[in-house]
Design an enzyme around this catalytic site. Structure first.
Site, PDB file in Angstrom:
ATOM      1  N   GLN A 107       0.786  -1.065   0.149  1.00 42.07           N
ATOM      2  CA  GLN A 107       0.061   0.171   0.086  1.00 42.07           C
ATOM      3  C   GLN A 107       0.739   1.058   0.067  1.00 42.07           C
ATOM      4  N   GLU A 127      -5.906  20.081 -25.313  1.00 45.01           N
ATOM      5  CA  GLU A 127      -4.536  20.779 -25.793  1.00 45.01           C
ATOM      6  C   GLU A 127      -3.434  20.320 -26.169  1.00 45.01           C
ATOM      7  N   ARG A 160      10.458   8.458 -26.260  1.00 43.91           N
ATOM      8  CA  ARG A 160      10.979   8.270 -25.213  1.00 43.91           C
ATOM      9  C   ARG A 160      11.997   9.357 -24.662  1.00 43.91           C
TER      10      ARG A 160
HETATM   11  C1  LIG Z   1      -8.632  31.105 -14.724  1.00 45.72           C
HETATM   12  C2  LIG Z   1      -7.769  30.928 -16.085  1.00 45.72           C
HETATM   13  C3  LIG Z   1      -6.345  30.059 -15.799  1.00 45.72           C
HETATM   14  C4  LIG Z   1      -6.273  29.059 -16.923  1.00 45.72           C
HETATM   15  C5  LIG Z   1      -6.327  27.931 -16.297  1.00 45.72           C
HETATM   16  C6  LIG Z   1      -6.430  26.581 -17.373  1.00 45.72           C
HETATM   17  C7  LIG Z   1      -6.222  25.462 -16.550  1.00 45.72           C
HETATM   18  C8  LIG Z   1      -6.765  24.319 -17.492  1.00 45.72           C
HETATM   19  C9  LIG Z   1      -8.058  23.774 -16.868  1.00 45.72           C
HETATM   20  C10 LIG Z   1      -9.201  23.429 -17.290  1.00 45.72           C
HETATM   21  C11 LIG Z   1      -9.675  24.340 -18.246  1.00 45.72           C
HETATM   22  C12 LIG Z   1      -9.410  23.740 -19.834  1.00 45.72           C
HETATM   23  C13 LIG Z   1     -10.605  22.866 -19.960  1.00 45.72           C
HETATM   24  C14 LIG Z   1     -10.251  22.020 -21.492  1.00 45.72           C
HETATM   25  C15 LIG Z   1      -9.793  23.223 -22.498  1.00 45.72           C
HETATM   26  C16 LIG Z   1      -9.312  22.431 -23.704  1.00 45.72           C
HETATM   27  C17 LIG Z   1      -9.271  23.317 -24.903  1.00 45.72           C
HETATM   28  C18 LIG Z   1      -8.747  22.749 -26.078  1.00 45.72           C
HETATM   29  O1  LIG Z   1      -8.426  21.561 -26.329  1.00 45.72           O
HETATM   30  S1  LIG Z   1      -8.429  23.825 -27.468  1.00 45.72           S
HETATM   31  C19 LIG Z   1      -7.574  23.106 -28.788  1.00 45.72           C
HETATM   32  C20 LIG Z   1      -6.314  22.484 -28.282  1.00 45.72           C
HETATM   33  N1  LIG Z   1      -5.738  22.037 -29.765  1.00 45.72           N
HETATM   34  C21 LIG Z   1      -4.353  21.521 -29.713  1.00 45.72           C
HETATM   35  O2  LIG Z   1      -3.724  21.690 -28.833  1.00 45.72           O
HETATM   36  C22 LIG Z   1      -4.082  20.974 -31.260  1.00 45.72           C
HETATM   37  C23 LIG Z   1      -2.838  20.491 -31.144  1.00 45.72           C
HETATM   38  N2  LIG Z   1      -2.047  20.717 -32.523  1.00 45.72           N
HETATM   39  C24 LIG Z   1      -1.078  21.776 -32.377  1.00 45.72           C
HETATM   40  O3  LIG Z   1      -0.761  22.550 -31.221  1.00 45.72           O
HETATM   41  C25 LIG Z   1      -0.290  21.955 -33.669  1.00 45.72           C
HETATM   42  O4  LIG Z   1      -1.288  21.586 -34.847  1.00 45.72           O
HETATM   43  C26 LIG Z   1       0.811  21.105 -33.755  1.00 45.72           C
HETATM   44  C27 LIG Z   1       1.903  21.703 -32.783  1.00 45.72           C
HETATM   45  C28 LIG Z   1       0.785  19.639 -33.430  1.00 45.72           C
HETATM   46  C29 LIG Z   1       1.667  21.261 -35.247  1.00 45.72           C
HETATM   47  O5  LIG Z   1       1.522  22.593 -35.556  1.00 45.72           O
HETATM   48  P1  LIG Z   1       1.754  22.778 -37.166  1.00 45.72           P
HETATM   49  O6  LIG Z   1       1.440  21.949 -38.122  1.00 45.72           O
HETATM   50  O7  LIG Z   1       1.384  24.326 -37.186  1.00 45.72           O
HETATM   51  O8  LIG Z   1       3.428  23.074 -36.809  1.00 45.72           O
HETATM   52  P2  LIG Z   1       4.509  22.083 -37.283  1.00 45.72           P
HETATM   53  O9  LIG Z   1       4.847  21.983 -38.687  1.00 45.72           O
HETATM   54  O10 LIG Z   1       4.562  20.831 -36.617  1.00 45.72           O
HETATM   55  O11 LIG Z   1       5.649  22.875 -36.554  1.00 45.72           O
HETATM   56  C30 LIG Z   1       6.244  23.895 -37.329  1.00 45.72           C
HETATM   57  C31 LIG Z   1       7.145  24.789 -36.096  1.00 45.72           C
HETATM   58  O12 LIG Z   1       6.171  25.552 -35.288  1.00 45.72           O
HETATM   59  C32 LIG Z   1       6.567  25.014 -33.907  1.00 45.72           C
HETATM   60  N3  LIG Z   1       4.979  25.436 -32.974  1.00 45.72           N
HETATM   61  C33 LIG Z   1       3.967  24.666 -33.048  1.00 45.72           C
HETATM   62  N4  LIG Z   1       3.212  24.858 -32.316  1.00 45.72           N
HETATM   63  C34 LIG Z   1       3.955  26.106 -31.729  1.00 45.72           C
HETATM   64  C35 LIG Z   1       3.423  26.944 -30.674  1.00 45.72           C
HETATM   65  N5  LIG Z   1       2.331  26.828 -29.833  1.00 45.72           N
HETATM   66  N6  LIG Z   1       4.241  27.814 -30.292  1.00 45.72           N
HETATM   67  C36 LIG Z   1       5.634  28.004 -30.639  1.00 45.72           C
HETATM   68  N7  LIG Z   1       6.256  27.117 -31.624  1.00 45.72           N
HETATM   69  C37 LIG Z   1       5.219  26.136 -32.169  1.00 45.72           C
HETATM   70  C38 LIG Z   1       6.900  23.613 -34.125  1.00 45.72           C
HETATM   71  O13 LIG Z   1       7.558  23.223 -33.033  1.00 45.72           O
HETATM   72  C39 LIG Z   1       7.866  23.733 -35.207  1.00 45.72           C
HETATM   73  O14 LIG Z   1       8.994  24.589 -34.836  1.00 45.72           O
HETATM   74  P3  LIG Z   1      10.419  24.006 -35.669  1.00 45.72           P
HETATM   75  O15 LIG Z   1      10.106  24.229 -37.004  1.00 45.72           O
HETATM   76  O16 LIG Z   1      10.934  22.489 -35.241  1.00 45.72           O
HETATM   77  O17 LIG Z   1      11.374  24.959 -35.068  1.00 45.72           O
HETATM   78  C1  LIG Z   2     -12.755  17.331 -22.292  1.00 39.71           C
HETATM   79  C2  LIG Z   2     -12.444  18.229 -23.688  1.00 39.71           C
HETATM   80  C3  LIG Z   2     -12.403  19.548 -23.894  1.00 39.71           C
HETATM   81  C4  LIG Z   2     -12.205  20.184 -25.075  1.00 39.71           C
HETATM   82  N1  LIG Z   2     -12.463  21.699 -25.275  1.00 39.71           N
HETATM   83  C5  LIG Z   2     -11.756  21.905 -26.554  1.00 39.71           C
HETATM   84  C6  LIG Z   2     -12.139  23.298 -26.635  1.00 39.71           C
HETATM   85  O1  LIG Z   2     -12.649  24.329 -25.671  1.00 39.71           O
HETATM   86  N2  LIG Z   2     -11.945  23.896 -27.860  1.00 39.71           N
HETATM   87  C7  LIG Z   2     -11.302  23.221 -28.806  1.00 39.71           C
HETATM   88  O2  LIG Z   2     -11.345  23.676 -29.923  1.00 39.71           O
HETATM   89  N3  LIG Z   2     -11.128  21.922 -28.762  1.00 39.71           N
HETATM   90  C8  LIG Z   2     -11.242  21.134 -27.767  1.00 39.71           C
HETATM   91  N4  LIG Z   2     -11.247  19.789 -27.306  1.00 39.71           N
HETATM   92  C9  LIG Z   2     -10.429  18.957 -28.639  1.00 39.71           C
HETATM   93  C10 LIG Z   2      -9.225  18.707 -28.457  1.00 39.71           C
HETATM   94  O3  LIG Z   2      -8.413  19.586 -28.189  1.00 39.71           O
HETATM   95  C11 LIG Z   2      -8.628  17.601 -29.370  1.00 39.71           C
HETATM   96  O4  LIG Z   2      -9.463  16.545 -29.242  1.00 39.71           O
HETATM   97  C12 LIG Z   2      -7.424  17.263 -28.962  1.00 39.71           C
HETATM   98  O5  LIG Z   2      -6.426  18.267 -29.584  1.00 39.71           O
HETATM   99  C13 LIG Z   2      -6.956  16.120 -29.818  1.00 39.71           C
HETATM  100  O6  LIG Z   2      -7.120  15.862 -31.258  1.00 39.71           O
HETATM  101  P1  LIG Z   2      -7.998  14.948 -32.176  1.00 39.71           P
HETATM  102  O7  LIG Z   2      -9.262  14.759 -31.324  1.00 39.71           O
HETATM  103  O8  LIG Z   2      -8.082  15.398 -33.464  1.00 39.71           O
HETATM  104  O9  LIG Z   2      -7.299  13.629 -31.805  1.00 39.71           O
HETATM  105  P2  LIG Z   2      -6.530  12.813 -32.886  1.00 39.71           P
HETATM  106  O10 LIG Z   2      -5.430  13.598 -33.744  1.00 39.71           O
HETATM  107  O11 LIG Z   2      -7.511  12.231 -34.049  1.00 39.71           O
HETATM  108  O12 LIG Z   2      -5.676  11.801 -32.155  1.00 39.71           O
HETATM  109  C14 LIG Z   2      -6.270  10.263 -32.327  1.00 39.71           C
HETATM  110  C15 LIG Z   2      -4.813   9.487 -32.309  1.00 39.71           C
HETATM  111  O13 LIG Z   2      -3.975   9.818 -33.393  1.00 39.71           O
HETATM  112  C16 LIG Z   2      -2.689  10.275 -32.791  1.00 39.71           C
HETATM  113  N5  LIG Z   2      -1.969  11.059 -33.934  1.00 39.71           N
HETATM  114  C17 LIG Z   2      -2.642  12.226 -34.546  1.00 39.71           C
HETATM  115  N6  LIG Z   2      -1.888  12.915 -35.426  1.00 39.71           N
HETATM  116  C18 LIG Z   2      -0.523  12.129 -35.081  1.00 39.71           C
HETATM  117  C19 LIG Z   2       0.640  12.656 -35.496  1.00 39.71           C
HETATM  118  N7  LIG Z   2       1.147  13.554 -36.273  1.00 39.71           N
HETATM  119  N8  LIG Z   2       1.575  11.768 -35.328  1.00 39.71           N
HETATM  120  C20 LIG Z   2       1.304  10.798 -34.308  1.00 39.71           C
HETATM  121  N9  LIG Z   2       0.305  10.474 -33.923  1.00 39.71           N
HETATM  122  C21 LIG Z   2      -0.380  11.184 -34.300  1.00 39.71           C
HETATM  123  C22 LIG Z   2      -2.687  10.799 -31.431  1.00 39.71           C
HETATM  124  O14 LIG Z   2      -1.490  10.418 -30.865  1.00 39.71           O
HETATM  125  C23 LIG Z   2      -4.046   9.733 -31.164  1.00 39.71           C
HETATM  126  O15 LIG Z   2      -3.078   8.461 -30.672  1.00 39.71           O
HETATM  127  C24 LIG Z   2     -11.522  19.157 -26.186  1.00 39.71           C
HETATM  128  C25 LIG Z   2     -11.502  17.695 -26.046  1.00 39.71           C
HETATM  129  C26 LIG Z   2     -11.727  17.288 -24.569  1.00 39.71           C
HETATM  130  C27 LIG Z   2     -11.615  15.774 -24.403  1.00 39.71           C
END
Ligand SMILES: CCCCCCCC/C=C\CCCCCCCC(=O)SCCNC(=O)CCNC(=O)[C@H](O)C(C)(C)COP(=O)(O)OP(=O)(O)OC[C@H]1O[C@@H](n2cnc3c(N)ncnc32)[C@H](O)[C@@H]1OP(=O)(O)O
Ligand SMILES: Cc1cc2nc3c(=O)[nH]c(=O)nc-3n(C[C@H](O)[C@H](O)[C@H](O)COP(=O)(O)OP(=O)(O)OC[C@H]3O[C@@H](n4cnc5c(N)ncnc54)[C@H](O)[C@@H]3O)c2cc1C
Length: 654
Positions: free
Chosen positions: A340, A434, A531
């Site tokens: 535990q 995120e 990793r």
């Molecule tokens: C009281 C308030 C306080 C706040 C408290 C908060 C606490 C929280 C608690 C609870 C509330 C929250 C509840 C839930 C909220 C959920 C909300 C959501 O989910 S919103 C959706 C999120 N969606 C994603 O995150 C998409 C993920 N995808 C991406 O970010 C991009 O597409 C990514 C990074 C996977 C690829 O982006 P590419 O295709 O545009 O870029 P590449 O070609 O891969 O990279 C180009 C260069 O840009 C850099 N880059 C990419 N993202 C960057 C960034 N953000 N900043 C700087 N560089 C970046 C890269 O590192 C790369 O750099 P080099 O070329 O290697 O030097």
């Molecule tokens: C509780 C909750 C709250 C959210 N709130 C918001 C919000 O407020 N606003 C908003 O805009 N969105 C929001 N989202 C959405 C969230 O940001 C996305 O679901 C998240 O960014 C993952 O994207 P996806 O769903 O397209 O996953 P996918 O990209 O479809 O992922 C599926 C699988 O594919 C793999 N994969 C995808 N791309 C690659 C890659 N390039 N290389 C290797 N593996 C890959 C992943 O690792 C994963 O295993 C929320 C989601 C949740 C669950």
């Protein structure tokens, strides 16, 4: 430590817990000051007291007994009630104070203004120009409008460049036309978008003169400000129940030829002039600032979720008696079992380590924000790498810790009376939102590969990757003895992380040399790269913990934190349960370590984790209040099962 110093001791508590608290070697208030920072720790106590005095801020019944509609309504009621009191209770400009108030009053299951504060306001702060801030930010802060952040679509969340929502500039009318051209382009998931918000920052691919210019942010009014009815050209709704977070109305959104003024594009960095001239932002990823903001805040939030789960299971483990260690004596508290202790204590150490890492990531975010305001974009890449790694590692490990804490409570841990199910559901959501964790690990991987390249070019990288340039002092871990002191542990840790990063980089190089495309070579190495990212991040967490402990002035608190650090470094390094020695040292302080998180019963919402330890009588009360107990025989039973059995009986008599 004399018992009177233990702030958690109270008359009438379960004697099992009082016995534990008397063993404390330190003052729990002083440790709380380290865990939260002394200002926040004091404010949390004051906030908890203020809430005690306002009954309309209390839960009307336990959340797990509510339907989804009741949960949504309860959260809305509390937000409204809070709006009348909030400025008397917290300093609204302090995110962590406000977040603590929300968690204590509303809880972790979501609320109608989560995204408003977590992303809508930060996106405006980071991406709107001064005139736009005057138009929207002030109104948002006053809560005249409620907004969300609408980026993810049904078909794409990770790959932002392929977002299908379009914003086409119409020069004649100086407007953007927003469209969701396909089913997969529907916005899907944005928190609070289904029913609560009347505005959203919509991320859409910008098109000018048929040229695709990538994702940009646009202000869209979703609902009428007076009637709250959906605006024309918009279809909107809730996406249905989720694993957790069911007080939140995550939504979908379809835009059909919706026209918005040119000035509704957020234009602090990228700009579109009236004639359609496009001006690029100084850094391509500035449009992602709201995501980096949340990622940097998620670390403390997940440390807190882990703390919730561990304080429930640690306290409960000290009142639960089951089985014998010495058959001639009484049944023991289950905490006495080595298994535990091994199950719980390394996670207690992690909760502290994560909280310290989270404080650091918030500090780094603030530094980056200030330097960006001064026109410097240099820190963006470092912060992105750091927060991507921390976000992924901490959400994953916190989820594992919460699940261990649940299992440590046996059967009662599976009842929602423990609240573990919700804590777990909320915790693991962070692995996905995120930025999906494995995808974020790759972002850090890119940064590490760049650092390796610069080392190979004879340069000396600075900051968190400086260790990659150090010569490897040791080749294996076999001679790593824990007693040599923490610096030795850190060196061993650095060695492992460095070796893995170079191994991944070399492998990538090998694939590239073999003629594969960069992308293909990258994909072949991502397991190794992830990793490396994981090790690098765990190294950062450990180093940060180590440095943080060195700063502690109170000797008793420092000693117990050193015990945790010792356990953490060994556990992380060997990645197996810690040595019995560490477990023995932590054992007498176990309850006081979790008491130091000062989580009130109201905040916990857990029968098992009660501060006074009166678990069993309250479990019975909980069971009696179940809706299903309101009728002796359920109407559904009368309708289906009873006739079935009666029928079966009749048949057998024939
Ligand atoms: C009281 C308030 C306080 C706040 C408290 C908060 C606490 C929280 C608690 C609870 C509330 C929250 C509840 C839930 C909220 C959920 C909300 C959501 O989910 S919103 C959706 C999120 N969606 C994603 O995150 C998409 C993920 N995808 C991406 O970010 C991009 O597409 C990514 C990074 C996977 C690829 O982006 P590419 O295709 O545009 O870029 P590449 O070609 O891969 O990279 C180009 C260069 O840009 C850099 N880059 C990419 N993202 C960057 C960034 N953000 N900043 C700087 N560089 C970046 C890269 O590192 C790369 O750099 P080099 O070329 O290697 O030097
Ligand atoms: C509780 C909750 C709250 C959210 N709130 C918001 C919000 O407020 N606003 C908003 O805009 N969105 C929001 N989202 C959405 C969230 O940001 C996305 O679901 C998240 O960014 C993952 O994207 P996806 O769903 O397209 O996953 P996918 O990209 O479809 O992922 C599926 C699988 O594919 C793999 N994969 C995808 N791309 C690659 C890659 N390039 N290389 C290797 N593996 C890959 C992943 O690792 C994963 O295993 C929320 C989601 C949740 C669950």
């Amino acid at each position: 430590m004399s018992a009177h110093l233990n702030a958690a001791l109270r008359e009438g508590d379960n004697p099992e817990l009082t016995e534990e608290r008397r063993k404390a070697t330190f003052d729990t208030r002083k440790l709380a000051d380290e865990f939260f920072g002394s200002h926040l720790a004091r404010r949390r106590r004051e906030i908890a007291k203020a809430i005690d005095a306002i009954p309309e801020l209390h839960d009307t019944k336990p959340l797990p007994f509510m339907t989804r509609e009741e949960k949504v309504e309860e959260a809305a009621r509390k937000v409204f009630t809070l709006s009348k009191h909030i400025t008397d209770i917290v300093d609204l400009s302090n995110n962590r104070e406000t977040q603590s108030l929300n968690e204590m009053v509303i809880g972790i299951e979501g609320m109608p203004i989560s995204l408003h504060f977590a992303m809508f306001i930060p996106a405006l702060q980071g991406q709107a120009d001064d005139e736009q801030k005057r138009e929207w930010l002030d109104r948002a802060i006053r809560m005249e409008i409620i907004g969300t952040y609408a980026q993810t679509e049904l078909g794409h969340g990770t790959n932002l460049r392929m977002l299908e929502t379009t914003a086409t500039y119409d020069k004649q009318n100086k407007e953007f036309i927003l469209n969701s051209p396909t089913l997969t382009s529907l916005k899907w998931w944005p928190g609070n978008m289904g029913k609560s918000c009347n505005y959203a920052i919509v991320v859409a691919n910008l098109i000018i003169d048929d040229k695709l210019l990538g994702p940009h942010s646009f202000m869209v009014q979703l609902r009428d400000e007076n009637s709250h009815e959906t605006m024309p050209n918009i279809q909107i709704g809730d996406i249905g129940p989720k694993m957790a977070y069911n007080s939140s109305d995550n939504g979908f959104l379809k835009l059909s030829n919706l026209r918005i003024p040119r000035r509704n594009m957020l234009m602090k960095h990228a700009k579109v002039q009236e004639d359609g001239t496009y001006k690029k932002p100084p850094h391509e990823k500035l449009a992602y600032s709201a995501m980096v903001h949340v990622r940097s805040h998620m670390i403390t939030q997940h440390a807190m979720l882990l703390a919730y789960a561990l304080s429930i299971s640690t306290r409960y483990s000290c009142i639960r008696r089951q089985g014998y260690i010495d058959p001639k004596k009484d049944e023991v508290k289950v905490i006495e079992y080595q298994t535990q202790q091994h199950r719980l204590f390394p996670h207690i150490a992690r909760a502290y380590a994560f909280a310290f890492a989270g404080t650091e990531s918030i500090r780094k975010f603030e530094i980056m924000k200030r330097s960006l305001e001064a026109g410097n974009i240099e820190l963006i890449a470092d912060l992105h790498a750091l927060t991507s790694g921390l976000k992924a590692v901490v959400t994953y490990l916190a989820g594992q810790g919460i699940e261990q804490a649940r299992q440590a409570c046996g059967g009662h841990g599976y009842s929602m009376a423990s609240y573990m199910g919700e804590i777990y559901g909320v915790g693991i959501a962070g692995c996905t939102y995120e930025g999906e964790n494995l995808v974020m690990m790759q972002q850090l991987g890119r940064y590490l590969i760049k650092a390796v390249k610069s080392v190979k070019e004879g340069k000396k990288p600075t900051g968190y990757v400086a260790y990659l340039a150090h010569a490897g002092q040791r080749h294996s871990l076999i001679d790593c003895r824990p007693n040599e002191g923490y610096a030795e542990h850190i060196r061993a840790f650095e060695h492992i992380a460095r070796r893995q990063t170079f191994r991944a980089a070399e492998r990538l190089q090998k694939y590239e040399n073999s003629g594969l495309s960069t992308e293909q070579a990258w994909n072949n190495c991502t397991v190794e790269l992830n990793r490396a990212s994981r090790l690098h991040t765990r190294l950062f967490i450990a180093c940060n913990f180590y440095e943080r402990v060195l700063d502690v002035e109170d000797m008793a608190v420092r000693e117990v934190l050193e015990d945790l650090l010792h356990l953490h470094l060994n556990y992380e390094l060997i990645d197996i349960a810690s040595y019995a020695l560490e477990a023995k040292k932590i054992r007498p302080n176990a309850v006081s370590l979790v008491d130091s998180w000062e989580i009130t019963d109201r905040e916990h919402r857990s029968v098992l984790g009660r501060r006074d330890g009166h678990v069993y009588e309250n479990l019975f009360k909980w069971a009696k209040s179940s809706d299903l107990n309101q009728n002796d025989v359920l109407p559904s039973h009368k309708k289906h099962l009873l006739p079935m059995m009666l029928n079966a009986r009749k048949q057998s008599k024939l």
